[in-house]
Design an enzyme around this catalytic site. Structure first.
Site, PDB file in Angstrom:
ATOM      1  N   HIS A   6       0.704  -1.372   0.067  1.00  0.00           N
ATOM      2  CA  HIS A   6      -0.208  -0.036   0.096  1.00  0.00           C
ATOM      3  C   HIS A   6       0.895   1.245   0.124  1.00  0.00           C
ATOM      4  O   HIS A   6       1.403   1.792   0.904  1.00  0.00           O
ATOM      5  CB  HIS A   6      -0.922   0.077   1.368  1.00  0.00           C
ATOM      6  CG  HIS A   6      -1.771   0.758   1.215  1.00  0.00           C
ATOM      7  ND1 HIS A   6      -3.172   0.987   2.049  1.00  0.00           N
ATOM      8  CD2 HIS A   6      -1.926   2.355   0.752  1.00  0.00           C
ATOM      9  CE1 HIS A   6      -3.633   2.183   1.951  1.00  0.00           C
ATOM     10  NE2 HIS A   6      -2.864   2.886   1.160  1.00  0.00           N
ATOM     11  N   HIS A  59       1.279   5.202  -2.247  1.00  0.00           N
ATOM     12  CA  HIS A  59       0.668   5.915  -3.398  1.00  0.00           C
ATOM     13  C   HIS A  59       1.985   6.613  -3.888  1.00  0.00           C
ATOM     14  O   HIS A  59       2.999   7.189  -3.118  1.00  0.00           O
ATOM     15  CB  HIS A  59       0.048   6.925  -2.990  1.00  0.00           C
ATOM     16  CG  HIS A  59      -1.426   6.368  -2.117  1.00  0.00           C
ATOM     17  ND1 HIS A  59      -2.545   6.230  -3.027  1.00  0.00           N
ATOM     18  CD2 HIS A  59      -1.762   5.778  -1.253  1.00  0.00           C
ATOM     19  CE1 HIS A  59      -3.481   5.640  -2.289  1.00  0.00           C
ATOM     20  NE2 HIS A  59      -2.907   5.614  -1.030  1.00  0.00           N
ATOM     21  N   HIS A  80      -9.554   1.318  -1.107  1.00  0.00           N
ATOM     22  CA  HIS A  80      -9.459   1.734   0.340  1.00  0.00           C
ATOM     23  C   HIS A  80     -10.819   1.701   0.940  1.00  0.00           C
ATOM     24  O   HIS A  80     -11.945   2.258   0.212  1.00  0.00           O
ATOM     25  CB  HIS A  80      -9.155   3.290   0.389  1.00  0.00           C
ATOM     26  CG  HIS A  80      -7.872   3.732   0.035  1.00  0.00           C
ATOM     27  ND1 HIS A  80      -7.030   3.206  -1.124  1.00  0.00           N
ATOM     28  CD2 HIS A  80      -6.640   4.405   0.666  1.00  0.00           C
ATOM     29  CE1 HIS A  80      -5.692   3.657  -1.238  1.00  0.00           C
ATOM     30  NE2 HIS A  80      -5.696   4.426   0.075  1.00  0.00           N
ATOM     31  N   GLU A 105     -11.320   3.510   6.331  1.00  0.00           N
ATOM     32  CA  GLU A 105     -10.096   4.174   6.926  1.00  0.00           C
ATOM     33  C   GLU A 105     -10.928   5.392   7.663  1.00  0.00           C
ATOM     34  O   GLU A 105     -10.529   5.472   8.654  1.00  0.00           O
ATOM     35  CB  GLU A 105      -9.384   4.978   5.579  1.00  0.00           C
ATOM     36  CG  GLU A 105      -8.294   5.953   6.024  1.00  0.00           C
ATOM     37  CD  GLU A 105      -7.442   6.468   5.000  1.00  0.00           C
ATOM     38  OE1 GLU A 105      -7.899   6.712   3.913  1.00  0.00           O
ATOM     39  OE2 GLU A 105      -6.195   6.981   5.282  1.00  0.00           O
ATOM     40  N   ASP A 157       1.811   3.725   2.989  1.00  0.00           N
ATOM     41  CA  ASP A 157       0.797   4.906   2.417  1.00  0.00           C
ATOM     42  C   ASP A 157       1.458   5.781   1.748  1.00  0.00           C
ATOM     43  O   ASP A 157       1.521   6.054   0.238  1.00  0.00           O
ATOM     44  CB  ASP A 157      -0.204   5.120   3.365  1.00  0.00           C
ATOM     45  CG  ASP A 157      -1.497   5.576   3.076  1.00  0.00           C
ATOM     46  OD1 ASP A 157      -1.578   5.238   1.826  1.00  0.00           O
ATOM     47  OD2 ASP A 157      -2.256   6.111   3.690  1.00  0.00           O
ATOM     48  N   ASP A 158       1.740   7.068   2.484  1.00  0.00           N
ATOM     49  CA  ASP A 158       2.360   8.143   1.783  1.00  0.00           C
ATOM     50  C   ASP A 158       3.562   8.679   2.616  1.00  0.00           C
ATOM     51  O   ASP A 158       3.458   9.546   3.505  1.00  0.00           O
ATOM     52  CB  ASP A 158       1.268   9.303   1.633  1.00  0.00           C
ATOM     53  CG  ASP A 158       0.095   8.939   1.270  1.00  0.00           C
ATOM     54  OD1 ASP A 158       0.234   8.786  -0.070  1.00  0.00           O
ATOM     55  OD2 ASP A 158      -0.815   8.437   1.473  1.00  0.00           O
TER      56      ASP A 158
HETATM   57  N1  ADE Z   1      -4.530   8.713  -1.359  1.00  0.00           N
HETATM   58  C1  ADE Z   1      -3.440   8.864  -0.941  1.00  0.00           C
HETATM   59  N2  ADE Z   1      -3.119   8.592   0.108  1.00  0.00           N
HETATM   60  C2  ADE Z   1      -4.723   8.375   0.616  1.00  0.00           C
HETATM   61  C3  ADE Z   1      -5.063   7.837   1.725  1.00  0.00           C
HETATM   62  N3  ADE Z   1      -4.378   7.575   2.772  1.00  0.00           N
HETATM   63  N4  ADE Z   1      -6.474   7.580   1.838  1.00  0.00           N
HETATM   64  C4  ADE Z   1      -7.132   7.930   0.469  1.00  0.00           C
HETATM   65  N5  ADE Z   1      -6.646   8.366  -0.474  1.00  0.00           N
HETATM   66  C5  ADE Z   1      -5.418   8.480  -0.380  1.00  0.00           C
HETATM   67 ZN    ZN Z   2      -3.603   5.106   0.818  1.00  0.00          ZN
END
Ligand code: ADE
Ligand code: ZN
Length: 336
Positions: free
Chosen positions: A16, A18, A196, A199, A277-278
């Protein structure tokens, strides 16, 4: 062996991630300069100070703004190469990379520019380092079904490079049902459905994602814990969760790392995995995520092994490659 040492050395998979969320401020300024695009911050430090989020939307506003400087194939190549260069240091052997075509096509950057840049970096890493990667094309759920259909159509010439489709962006108010038809079309083209869910959105959105979109893996999924029947169903259908600890605390999905439910997920029999994630926005890559949660809960060596094992076992790799990674993982575990 110290848990930290075990985390550093164990071979890992990231499921996971991005790619736009791995855009480090330093590289963002560099690309902005060469492309002649303005960033509304004076310096890397000033930009980093804006990374304070109360919720998912706070983050997304900054994330989309950052992506604005990406214009050319080489920008997407540099972005992807920087991520791969970084995670190889964390002993990551396999990555499943999400990209958001609409973040770019909405600004007039064509689909082929985006995917060619990302794919070139991935292919180089596979050739030079044996690191395997899979691409997941994510639809932005705050945009229309029509826009998702147009994105699906643009992806078809590149179908052989893309294994799965995902669903990301603003969850609340954008339920999976909005994308049922486009997911059906994507599946009929051979893409594996992922999304997703849970969350920030309620357990009902996870039900929709598994029943209507028929997803094979749940991105985040934290809020399934509010519904015992849903937990049972996720276990019955053998769906893994791609959990992102530093993302969860940064976006206030979990208030404090000490309260993170990953241990409870494992105890209930859920197939949880750890992911970043990011990473450029949430304070860390794979090992940072493992270390933060392992220290806070704490996690045992067996927990870490289970989490890493789940990542390989629930990856989208073909069975032979998966078995190869799982054998190497078991060898590693025996030695330590
Ligand atoms: N796009 C990038 N990170 C995300 C996240 N944690 N939740 C939803 N969309 C995303
Ligand atoms: Zn994500």
């Amino acid at each position: 062996m110290e848990i930290k040492d075990f985390i550093t050395k164990i071979p890992k998979a990231e499921l996971h991630l991005h790619i736009e969320g791995s855009f480090e401020p330093q590289l963002m300024f560099e690309i902005a300069k060469r492309n002649g695009v303005d960033i509304p911050y004076q310096s890397v430090d000033e930009l980093k100070q804006a990374y304070e989020f109360d919720c998912l939307q706070d983050f997304l506003d900054i994330y989309y703004q950052g992506a604005n400087v990406l214009l050319h194939e080489v920008d997407f190549y540099d972005l992807t190469k920087a991520y791969l260069d970084r995670v190889i240091l964390d002993n990551v052997k396999h990555v499943e990379i999400m990209f958001d075509p609409q973040t770019h096509t909405e600004r007039g950057v064509s689909f082929d520019v985006v995917i060619n840049g990302i794919k070139r970096a991935c292919s180089e890493f596979e050739q030079n380092h044996g690191m395997t990667s899979i691409l997941i094309m994510s639809f932005l759920r705050h945009l229309s079904e029509e826009s998702a259909f147009a994105t699906l159509k643009s992806s078809l010439p590149y179908k052989h490079w893309i294994k799965a489709v995902g669903l990301d962006s603003s969850e609340k108010g954008n339920p999976p049902s909005k994308f049922q038809r486009v997911f059906e079309a994507a599946v009929s083209e051979g893409y594996i459905p992922l999304a997703h869910a849970g969350e920030e959105g309620p357990p009902e959105y996870i039900w929709e994602a598994i029943d209507l979109l028929k997803i094979h893996r749940i991105d985040h999924g934290n809020r399934c814990l509010e519904d015992d029947k849903l937990v049972d169903e996720i276990i019955k259908r053998d769906l893994a969760l791609t959990v992102c600890p530093l993302s969860n605390t940064a976006l206030q999905v979990v208030k404090n790392m000490k309260d993170h439910p990953i241990k409870m997920m494992l105890q209930k029999g859920l197939k949880a995995t750890i992911n970043s994630d990011d990473p450029a926005y949430f304070g860390g890559y794979m090992n940072d995520n493992f270390n933060a949660i392992a220290q806070a809960l704490p996690l045992t060596k067996d927990d870490v092994y289970t989490l890493v094992h789940n990542s390989f076992a629930y990856s989208l790799l073909d069975e032979e490659t998966k078995a190869d990674y799982l054998n190497k993982l078991a060898d590693f575990n025996e030695k330590f």
